[in-house]
Design an enzyme around this catalytic site. Structure first.
Site, mmCIF file in Angstrom:
data_model
loop_
_atom_site.group_PDB
_atom_site.id
_atom_site.type_symbol
_atom_site.label_atom_id
_atom_site.label_comp_id
_atom_site.label_asym_id
_atom_site.label_seq_id
_atom_site.Cartn_x
_atom_site.Cartn_y
_atom_site.Cartn_z
ATOM 1 N N SER A 1 -0.430 5.601 -1.719
ATOM 2 C CA SER A 1 -1.461 6.555 -1.073
ATOM 3 C C SER A 1 -1.179 6.695 0.130
ATOM 4 C CB SER A 1 -2.666 5.937 -1.226
ATOM 5 O OG SER A 1 -3.641 6.902 -0.649
ATOM 6 N N GLY A 2 -1.281 7.882 0.755
ATOM 7 C CA GLY A 2 -1.404 8.162 2.261
ATOM 8 C C GLY A 2 -0.120 7.775 3.077
ATOM 9 N N ILE A 3 -0.338 6.862 4.253
ATOM 10 C CA ILE A 3 0.838 6.824 5.182
ATOM 11 C C ILE A 3 1.904 6.106 4.558
ATOM 12 C CG2 ILE A 3 0.936 5.623 7.449
ATOM 13 C CD1 ILE A 3 -1.900 6.213 8.079
ATOM 14 N N GLY A 4 1.400 5.106 3.448
ATOM 15 C CA GLY A 4 2.262 4.023 2.994
ATOM 16 C C GLY A 4 3.225 5.016 2.048
ATOM 17 N N TYR B 1 -13.847 -3.693 10.685
ATOM 18 C CA TYR B 1 -12.420 -3.075 10.693
ATOM 19 C C TYR B 1 -11.537 -3.235 11.829
ATOM 20 C CZ TYR B 1 -8.871 0.732 10.254
ATOM 21 O OH TYR B 1 -7.704 1.448 10.114
ATOM 22 N N GLY C 1 0.816 -1.200 0.139
ATOM 23 C CA GLY C 1 0.076 -0.023 -0.066
ATOM 24 C C GLY C 1 0.902 1.197 0.028
ATOM 25 N N SER D 1 -4.578 -0.119 14.479
ATOM 26 C CA SER D 1 -5.139 1.179 14.812
ATOM 27 C C SER D 1 -5.846 1.194 16.362
ATOM 28 C CB SER D 1 -6.481 1.197 13.813
ATOM 29 O OG SER D 1 -7.250 2.272 14.243
HETATM 30 N N1 LIG Z 1 -5.770 7.114 8.253
HETATM 31 C C1 LIG Z 1 -6.279 6.966 9.419
HETATM 32 O O1 LIG Z 1 -6.350 7.718 10.232
HETATM 33 C C2 LIG Z 1 -5.582 5.394 10.088
HETATM 34 C C3 LIG Z 1 -5.748 5.214 11.413
HETATM 35 C C4 LIG Z 1 -5.429 4.055 11.852
HETATM 36 C C5 LIG Z 1 -4.992 3.053 11.061
HETATM 37 N N2 LIG Z 1 -4.778 2.962 9.583
HETATM 38 C C6 LIG Z 1 -3.918 2.232 8.841
HETATM 39 O O2 LIG Z 1 -3.159 2.698 8.041
HETATM 40 C C7 LIG Z 1 -3.033 1.970 6.837
HETATM 41 C C8 LIG Z 1 -2.765 2.969 5.674
HETATM 42 O O3 LIG Z 1 -4.030 3.667 5.550
HETATM 43 P P1 LIG Z 1 -3.925 4.981 4.688
HETATM 44 O O4 LIG Z 1 -4.566 5.813 5.974
HETATM 45 O O5 LIG Z 1 -2.589 5.527 4.298
HETATM 46 O O6 LIG Z 1 -5.186 4.668 3.676
HETATM 47 P P2 LIG Z 1 -5.122 5.067 2.074
HETATM 48 O O7 LIG Z 1 -4.823 6.404 1.826
HETATM 49 O O8 LIG Z 1 -6.503 4.602 1.727
HETATM 50 O O9 LIG Z 1 -4.067 4.050 1.691
HETATM 51 C C9 LIG Z 1 -4.143 2.498 1.569
HETATM 52 C C10 LIG Z 1 -3.338 1.947 0.682
HETATM 53 O O10 LIG Z 1 -3.841 0.242 0.899
HETATM 54 C C11 LIG Z 1 -3.853 -0.120 -0.484
HETATM 55 N N3 LIG Z 1 -4.787 -1.175 -0.329
HETATM 56 C C12 LIG Z 1 -5.946 -1.325 -0.141
HETATM 57 N N4 LIG Z 1 -6.569 -2.418 -0.119
HETATM 58 C C13 LIG Z 1 -5.558 -3.095 -0.938
HETATM 59 C C14 LIG Z 1 -5.668 -4.667 -1.552
HETATM 60 N N5 LIG Z 1 -6.643 -5.396 -1.455
HETATM 61 N N6 LIG Z 1 -4.288 -4.935 -2.047
HETATM 62 C C15 LIG Z 1 -3.320 -4.332 -2.011
HETATM 63 N N7 LIG Z 1 -3.326 -2.913 -1.810
HETATM 64 C C16 LIG Z 1 -4.411 -2.372 -1.190
HETATM 65 C C17 LIG Z 1 -4.177 1.144 -1.257
HETATM 66 O O11 LIG Z 1 -4.081 0.684 -2.742
HETATM 67 P P3 LIG Z 1 -4.706 1.639 -3.984
HETATM 68 O O12 LIG Z 1 -4.012 3.068 -3.907
HETATM 69 O O13 LIG Z 1 -4.628 0.826 -5.117
HETATM 70 O O14 LIG Z 1 -6.028 1.858 -3.485
HETATM 71 C C18 LIG Z 1 -3.550 2.041 -0.706
HETATM 72 O O15 LIG Z 1 -2.337 2.023 -1.231
HETATM 73 C C19 LIG Z 1 -4.108 1.088 6.994
HETATM 74 O O16 LIG Z 1 -3.730 -0.105 7.077
HETATM 75 C C20 LIG Z 1 -5.044 1.764 7.844
HETATM 76 O O17 LIG Z 1 -6.053 0.786 8.366
HETATM 77 C C21 LIG Z 1 -5.125 4.423 9.134
#
Ligand SMILES: NC(=O)c1ccc[n+]([C@@H]2O[C@H](COP(=O)([O-])OP(=O)(O)OC[C@H]3O[C@@H](n4cnc5c(N)ncnc54)[C@H](OP(=O)(O)O)[C@@H]3O)[C@@H](O)[C@H]2O)c1
Length: 282
Positions: A10-13, A161, A7, A135
């Site tokens: 996008s975002g954190i990754g 979730y 991942g 989370s």
């Molecule tokens: N944002 C928050 O406040 C928050 C809080 C607690 C925990 N988290 C955790 O942090 C992590 C990163 O989240 P984020 O906030 O950066 O969200 P995000 O911007 O939605 O990024 C999610 C990433 O995961 C990838 N992904 C999703 N489903 C997938 C699949 N089936 N196979 C391969 N890749 C997949 C997406 O790929 P695409 O670009 O192709 O969609 C994207 O690169 C997640 O595990 C989330 O649960 C986030």
């Protein structure tokens, strides 16, 4: 040094990758969308791009995870850090090609299979680390092993979730139970409440609350801080298997600390993988 991150498109990754790129000689970009991954790689300076290699993976599809693992095992001799970052929350109940509920499959089981497959490469490193993005939502988990993988008894997007994020903590600790004495380090973490694409697919009360929280959310760069800390710093061995928040060890729920629960999750994950990978292609 080799890094693999799921991942990173996008975002954190993406922010984690930007911060770590200089510290690694080889980086495996584990993403489902080749176009997005290629564009993301091209956004880095041309001197950096050759270090990065796209590996196609859909974490919600066990056969895709298996193919990605085989490609990595065939082309990489050692893995130092694996960041299991990809994930999401899903408004409607969706069933994957393997017959699993999507939150469980994409957040937990795909990463479970990927990590297990890559253990031989990780154990070749002097200081191997697995980092699971969990989370604080895990505190709302209502884990029921009869219902976990398929949610037959009703679906709530937030509970599904929360359960999956609990699995991320349990799985990190189980990795230390099983491979800690061979030198593996594994951690789970909460990144903060971060303004990313996360939550866009949610609905109902969660979406409403998430929108209200938006002005107080931290940036993705700040949300990447604990992942970067765990990947790049030497962490005291006494914190191996711990859950981190704000780059510090934090106490998760009693369920997240239960050996009985994590052993049960490990067994269930193994059984599902055995059964589903050996089932005929659909
Ligand atoms: N944002 C928050 O406040 C928050 C809080 C607690 C925990 N988290 C955790 O942090 C992590 C990163 O989240 P984020 O906030 O950066 O969200 P995000 O911007 O939605 O990024 C999610 C990433 O995961 C990838 N992904 C999703 N489903 C997938 C699949 N089936 N196979 C391969 N890749 C997949 C997406 O790929 P695409 O670009 O192709 O969609 C994207 O690169 C997640 O595990 C989330 O649960 C986030």
């Amino acid at each position: 040094m080799t890094l693999a991150i799921t991942g990173p498109t996008s975002g954190i990754g993406e922010e984690t990758l930007k911060a770590l790129v200089k510290s690694f000689d080889e980086i495996l970009i584990l993403a489902r969308n080749e176009r997005k991954a290629t564009e993301m790689i091209k956004s880095f300076p041309t001197s950096i791009q050759p270090k990065m290699r796209f590996v196609q993976i859909d974490l919600s599809d066990l056969k895709s995870v298996q193919r990605a693992s085989e490609a990595i095992l065939a082309s990489t001799s050692q893995l130092d850090v694996l960041i299991n970052n990809a994930g999401g929350i899903f408004q409607k109940k969706e069933i994957t090609v393997d017959g699993l509920e999507l939150s469980f499959a994409a957040n937990h089981l795909g990463h479970f299979l990927l990590t297990e497959n890559l253990i031989p490469l990780l154990l070749k490193s002097k200081n191997p680390k697995v980092i699971n993005l969990s989370s604080e939502a895990h505190r709302a988990a209502k884990i029921d092993f009869e219902n976990l993988a398929q949610c037959q008894n009703g679906y709530s997007s937030f509970t599904a979730y929360a359960n999956a994020k609990l699995c991320n903590i349990l799985f990190a600790k189980s990795l230390v139970d099983k491979y800690g004495d061979k030198g593996l380090h594994a951690y789970a973490l909460h990144p903060g409440v971060v303004k990313t694409r996360f939550g866009n697919e949610a609905g109902g009360i969660f979406k409403f609350m998430w929108k209200l929280a938006e002005p107080f959310m931290i940036t993705a760069a700040k949300g990447a801080a604990t992942s970067i800390y765990l990947a790049s710093q030497d962490i005291s061995p006494k914190f191996n298997g711990y859950y981190f928040k704000n780059s510090k060890p934090n106490t998760p729920t009693s369920t997240a600390r239960s050996k009985e629960v994590r052993d049960k999750l490990w067994d269930l994950s193994e059984q599902l993988i055995q059964k589903l990978l050996n089932s005929p292609a659909k």
